[in-house]
Design a protein around this motif. Structure first.
Motif, mmCIF file in Angstrom:
data_model
loop_
_atom_site.group_PDB
_atom_site.id
_atom_site.type_symbol
_atom_site.label_atom_id
_atom_site.label_comp_id
_atom_site.label_asym_id
_atom_site.label_seq_id
_atom_site.Cartn_x
_atom_site.Cartn_y
_atom_site.Cartn_z
ATOM 1 N N ILE A 160 0.624 -1.149 -0.041
ATOM 2 C CA ILE A 160 0.030 -0.220 0.057
ATOM 3 C C ILE A 160 0.848 1.362 -0.062
ATOM 4 O O ILE A 160 0.489 2.340 -0.695
ATOM 5 C CB ILE A 160 -1.204 0.013 1.220
ATOM 6 C CG1 ILE A 160 -1.961 -1.161 0.938
ATOM 7 C CG2 ILE A 160 -1.563 1.504 1.346
ATOM 8 C CD1 ILE A 160 -3.012 -1.191 2.274
ATOM 9 N N ARG A 164 0.784 4.208 -3.031
ATOM 10 C CA ARG A 164 0.667 5.610 -2.904
ATOM 11 C C ARG A 164 2.117 6.318 -3.101
ATOM 12 O O ARG A 164 1.737 7.438 -3.887
ATOM 13 C CB ARG A 164 0.478 5.679 -1.532
ATOM 14 C CG ARG A 164 -0.812 5.142 -0.805
ATOM 15 C CD ARG A 164 -1.993 5.981 -1.233
ATOM 16 N NE ARG A 164 -2.062 7.396 -0.734
ATOM 17 C CZ ARG A 164 -2.970 8.282 -1.039
ATOM 18 N NH1 ARG A 164 -3.902 8.082 -1.732
ATOM 19 N NH2 ARG A 164 -2.736 9.287 -0.359
ATOM 20 N N GLY A 167 1.784 7.005 -6.769
ATOM 21 C CA GLY A 167 0.746 7.447 -7.425
ATOM 22 C C GLY A 167 -0.465 6.709 -7.765
ATOM 23 O O GLY A 167 -1.350 7.144 -8.475
ATOM 24 N N ASP A 168 -0.387 5.611 -7.355
ATOM 25 C CA ASP A 168 -1.662 4.619 -7.632
ATOM 26 C C ASP A 168 -2.254 4.658 -6.128
ATOM 27 O O ASP A 168 -1.786 3.837 -5.379
ATOM 28 C CB ASP A 168 -1.105 2.937 -8.018
ATOM 29 C CG ASP A 168 -0.378 3.060 -9.307
ATOM 30 O OD1 ASP A 168 -0.715 4.011 -10.006
ATOM 31 O OD2 ASP A 168 0.269 2.236 -9.501
ATOM 32 N N HIS A 169 -3.401 5.060 -6.363
ATOM 33 C CA HIS A 169 -4.284 4.963 -4.699
ATOM 34 C C HIS A 169 -4.751 3.632 -4.727
ATOM 35 O O HIS A 169 -5.544 2.804 -5.690
ATOM 36 C CB HIS A 169 -5.607 5.947 -5.010
ATOM 37 C CG HIS A 169 -6.089 6.185 -3.749
ATOM 38 N ND1 HIS A 169 -6.646 5.118 -2.799
ATOM 39 C CD2 HIS A 169 -6.190 7.448 -2.796
ATOM 40 C CE1 HIS A 169 -7.037 5.558 -1.567
ATOM 41 N NE2 HIS A 169 -6.699 6.992 -1.521
ATOM 42 N N PRO A 170 -4.323 2.879 -3.638
ATOM 43 C CA PRO A 170 -4.704 1.518 -3.255
ATOM 44 C C PRO A 170 -6.240 1.332 -3.676
ATOM 45 O O PRO A 170 -6.580 -0.013 -3.893
ATOM 46 C CB PRO A 170 -4.337 1.038 -1.892
ATOM 47 C CG PRO A 170 -3.215 2.400 -1.761
ATOM 48 C CD PRO A 170 -3.742 3.367 -2.505
ATOM 49 N N VAL A 171 -7.095 2.087 -3.342
ATOM 50 C CA VAL A 171 -8.616 1.888 -3.615
ATOM 51 C C VAL A 171 -9.046 1.452 -4.890
ATOM 52 O O VAL A 171 -10.128 0.661 -5.215
ATOM 53 C CB VAL A 171 -9.373 2.953 -3.043
ATOM 54 C CG1 VAL A 171 -9.616 4.106 -3.989
ATOM 55 C CG2 VAL A 171 -10.935 2.637 -2.555
ATOM 56 N N ARG A 172 -8.227 2.078 -5.804
ATOM 57 C CA ARG A 172 -8.275 1.595 -7.232
ATOM 58 C C ARG A 172 -7.569 0.369 -7.738
ATOM 59 O O ARG A 172 -7.647 -0.115 -8.921
ATOM 60 C CB ARG A 172 -8.064 2.843 -8.222
ATOM 61 C CG ARG A 172 -8.597 3.997 -7.902
ATOM 62 C CD ARG A 172 -8.517 5.136 -8.878
ATOM 63 N NE ARG A 172 -7.243 5.549 -8.927
ATOM 64 C CZ ARG A 172 -7.021 6.637 -8.125
ATOM 65 N NH1 ARG A 172 -7.542 7.305 -7.528
ATOM 66 N NH2 ARG A 172 -5.527 7.028 -8.383
ATOM 67 N N THR A 180 -10.066 -4.687 -2.438
ATOM 68 C CA THR A 180 -9.050 -3.733 -2.341
ATOM 69 C C THR A 180 -8.044 -4.249 -1.296
ATOM 70 O O THR A 180 -8.386 -5.068 -0.385
ATOM 71 C CB THR A 180 -9.461 -2.099 -2.140
ATOM 72 O OG1 THR A 180 -10.087 -2.351 -0.650
ATOM 73 C CG2 THR A 180 -10.892 -2.001 -2.960
ATOM 74 N N TYR A 182 -7.381 -2.532 1.251
ATOM 75 C CA TYR A 182 -7.798 -2.309 2.515
ATOM 76 C C TYR A 182 -9.155 -3.256 2.918
ATOM 77 O O TYR A 182 -8.978 -3.580 4.281
ATOM 78 C CB TYR A 182 -8.644 -0.817 2.453
ATOM 79 C CG TYR A 182 -7.738 0.502 2.149
ATOM 80 C CD1 TYR A 182 -6.633 0.711 2.872
ATOM 81 C CD2 TYR A 182 -7.828 1.149 0.834
ATOM 82 C CE1 TYR A 182 -5.647 1.731 2.379
ATOM 83 C CE2 TYR A 182 -7.047 2.375 0.657
ATOM 84 C CZ TYR A 182 -6.030 2.399 1.292
ATOM 85 O OH TYR A 182 -4.994 3.324 0.698
ATOM 86 N N ASN A 223 -2.509 5.879 4.743
ATOM 87 C CA ASN A 223 -2.151 6.070 3.253
ATOM 88 C C ASN A 223 -0.554 6.651 3.392
ATOM 89 O O ASN A 223 -0.125 7.288 2.713
ATOM 90 C CB ASN A 223 -2.941 7.244 2.675
ATOM 91 C CG ASN A 223 -4.568 6.634 2.541
ATOM 92 O OD1 ASN A 223 -4.426 5.347 1.932
ATOM 93 N ND2 ASN A 223 -5.340 7.260 2.651
#
Length: 410
Positions: A160, A164, A167-172, A180, A182, A223
């Motif tokens: 994670i 981050r 630049g890759d948000h983990p939710v995506r 995900t 999370y 994050n």
């Protein structure tokens, strides 16, 4: 985040118990203590289990304090990448292509991403590694130590942080089943009340060293990667409350850490099964990682006691354990606004610099980032993060943990 634990003890215990800490289909690397070490590598101990990890932490810590690492040190790290984008724990011959017998290491890969993003100028290497991490994501949304292994809190958390940073948000970043990272992280969070309420276990069946997995998970819930700054004050304080989401679980994890540090100001490492000395020993690495996690959560008041304990007691530990240990302490100093060059009576920056090649331009960099792309992995070119095995006896049966990132070696 803390500190790596891998290594020879893991192999010995796995042989005794008949259980490997890596997928059965992947052969574990053999230690190579007699091999000559690359000139750009930090530390002098056998790098088989932590070469990429300790290198990444060293470079990340140097960047954090404004030191520009030597080009050969950065080149060593980029040269460890395999053609598929993953990093092994250590690649003894960077001129030889990686093969299926060399296990890829999600923790080392994620740490390398965090370091190379911070240094700048390595977009191609970073993109290949994040693509590889995505490709080995488990159906539950998380990651294991090696591809194919069951997800664990430590590995999922460090990935994670890498996503981050890149630049890759983990939710995506979702699995084929729509899960995900999370979602996975929440499955490791213990509810409030009872023993270890609020903590994150390594895995459900192998709880592991809870300070280790909890500190890592708290950072991920915020994050954050391994380098964190103090967050806004958490108005809830160090009190465990019902968790509705991963942010709540992160708060509860920080409350667990604060409670564990409130007495002596440090965590302890339990004795190894069968050890002659049954007394617990101070756990410097997980204490340092907990300070970072508490600061990130906004529980800065709760960092004061463990930070002061580290300032008074951690110098000898860092000197003995090398680059990853110095890095962990630098991360703790950074998160709390403490001068790492006057950490008690210790200059952590000088100590870290002395474990590897001299910095590129004296001590402090200009802050400029290189604009050139790093060479691809086809070019030739260490936490306690970890690496001595951490093992434990579970309430039912025997188990042991190869928990990615924490105990350091030289």
């Amino acid at each position: 985040m803390t500190t790596v634990r891998r290594g020879a003890i893991a192999l010995v215990v796995s042989a005794v118990l008949g259980t490997l800490a890596v997928p059965a289909a992947v052969a574990a690397p053999s230690p190579t203590p007699s091999a000559a070490l690359p000139s750009g590598l930090y530390g002098t101990g056998d790098p088989t289990y932590d070469g990429v990890w300790r290198q990444s932490l060293a470079l990340l810590a140097q960047d954090t304090v404004g030191v520009r690492p030597a080009d050969e040190a950065v080149g060593f790290l980029t040269g460890q990448q395999c053609a598929d984008g993953g990093f092994p724990s250590y690649r003894a011959d960077a001129a030889k292509p990686c093969d299926g017998k060399l296990p890829r290491d999600t923790n080392a890969s994620a740490a390398a991403v965090q370091a190379l993003v911070a240094l700048g100028g390595h977009t191609h290497v970073v993109q290949k590694t994040t693509a590889w991490l995505r490709s080995v994501q488990n159906e539950d949304g998380g990651w294991g130590y090696n591809p194919g292994g069951a997800s664990d809190a430590n590995s999922t958390a460090v990935v994670i942080g890498a996503l981050r940073a890149a630049g890759d948000h983990p939710v995506r970043v979702t699995s084929h089943g729509g899960k995900t990272p999370y979602d996975t992280l929440l499955t490791f969070a213990k509810p409030c009340g009872g023993k270890d309420g609020g903590a994150f276990v390594h895995q459900a069946e192998t709880p592991g060293v809870l300070a280790d997995s909890t500190a890592a998970a708290v950072l991920a819930a915020n994050n954050s990667g391994m380098v964190a700054k103090a967050g806004a004050k958490d108005p809830r304080g160090p009190v465990c409350e019902k968790a509705e989401n991963v942010a709540d679980a992160g708060h509860n994890g920080a409350a667990y850490l604060a409670k564990g540090l409130a007495g002596t100001g440090h965590f302890d490492t339990p004795p190894m099964p069968g050890a002659e000395d049954s007394a617990p020993k101070p756990d410097f690495g997980n204490t340092a990682d907990a300070v970072v996690a508490l600061a990130a959560q906004g529980l800065t008041e709760e960092t004061k006691k463990p930070l002061e304990w580290l300032r008074k007691n951690a110098a000898a530990w860092a000197k003995e354990n090398g680059p990853a240990a110095y890095a962990q302490l630098i991360f703790a100093a950074h998160a709390t606004g403490t001068d790492p060059r006057a950490f008690g009576a210790t200059d952590l920056v000088a100590g870290l610099n002395a474990t590897g090649p001299a910095p590129a331009s004296g001590d402090v960099s200009t802050g400029a980032k290189p604009k050139d792309e790093a060479s691809d992995d086809s070019s030739p070119s260490l936490s306690t993060w970890w690496i001595v095995g951490v093992f434990f006896v579970a309430a039912v049966g025997f188990g042991f943990l190869l928990s990615g990132r924490r105990k350091n070696r030289l």
